[in-house]
Design an enzyme around this catalytic site. Sequence first.
Site, short mmCIF file in Angstrom:
data_model
loop_
_atom_site.label_atom_id
_atom_site.label_comp_id
_atom_site.label_asym_id
_atom_site.label_seq_id
_atom_site.Cartn_x
_atom_site.Cartn_y
_atom_site.Cartn_z
N LYS A 1 0.83 -1.21 0.00
CA LYS A 1 0.00 0.00 0.00
C LYS A 1 0.86 1.26 0.00
CE LYS A 1 -2.15 1.52 3.70
NZ LYS A 1 -3.08 1.66 4.84
N ASP B 1 -6.72 1.19 1.09
CA ASP B 1 -6.80 1.35 2.54
C ASP B 1 -8.19 0.89 3.00
OD1 ASP B 1 -8.53 3.38 1.83
OD2 ASP B 1 -7.60 4.89 3.13
#
Length: 218
Positions: free
Chosen positions: A126, A144
């Site tokens: 991420k 997220d």
Amino acid sequence: MAKRSRLTKQTIHQMFANFAANDPEPQGELDYVNEFTLLVAVVLSAQATDVGVNKATRSLFEIAPTPELMYGLGEEKIRDYIKTIGLFRNKAKNVYALCKELIEKHNSQVPQTRDELEALPGVGRKTANVVLNIAFGHPTIAVDTHLFRISNRTGLAPGKTPLAVELLLERIIPKEFLLHAHHWLILHGRYICKARKPECYRCIIIDQCKFKDKVLEP
């Protein structure tokens, strides 16, 4: 095998056309001064709010905007600057080690590939995707909690894991919208499509959304 979107190609295109019309140049909410400080900010943002990270890094980035300067502070001083952030001890350790690797292995430059970024201390997929997107203009999608929720709730990209959602989104979002897609979705989840009580009554993609329990009044 990855699931399919519950939305048609035409509906997906309209959804992102709405996002683009409403906010043509969406921006992330982390403060930074260069590619290095962006990387540090994203590493620090894990399990922390952008607002909290910005407060902690304002002074830090003023005095240490390069890997050399931040490494020169030492782990203990880095820890002092970020002690208001969750998991600050481990994060300080990672940032210190990250600076060392950037200096020794990358000529103090932030690498521009996902594999090289993920090899750095404290950097996961991420974080790598955020840096690639914001710093280098790659059409990556950083999943997220907000983006994961929206993708499943709206029917846009159902998936049981962040990676499954990411790969499906990359496949179904029209190329013209890919660069800004993760910002639009994250910001929409943060401020409109909230976890407990989505504010559907002011949602710009309500007509494209498959969520059954829409909240139509404040």
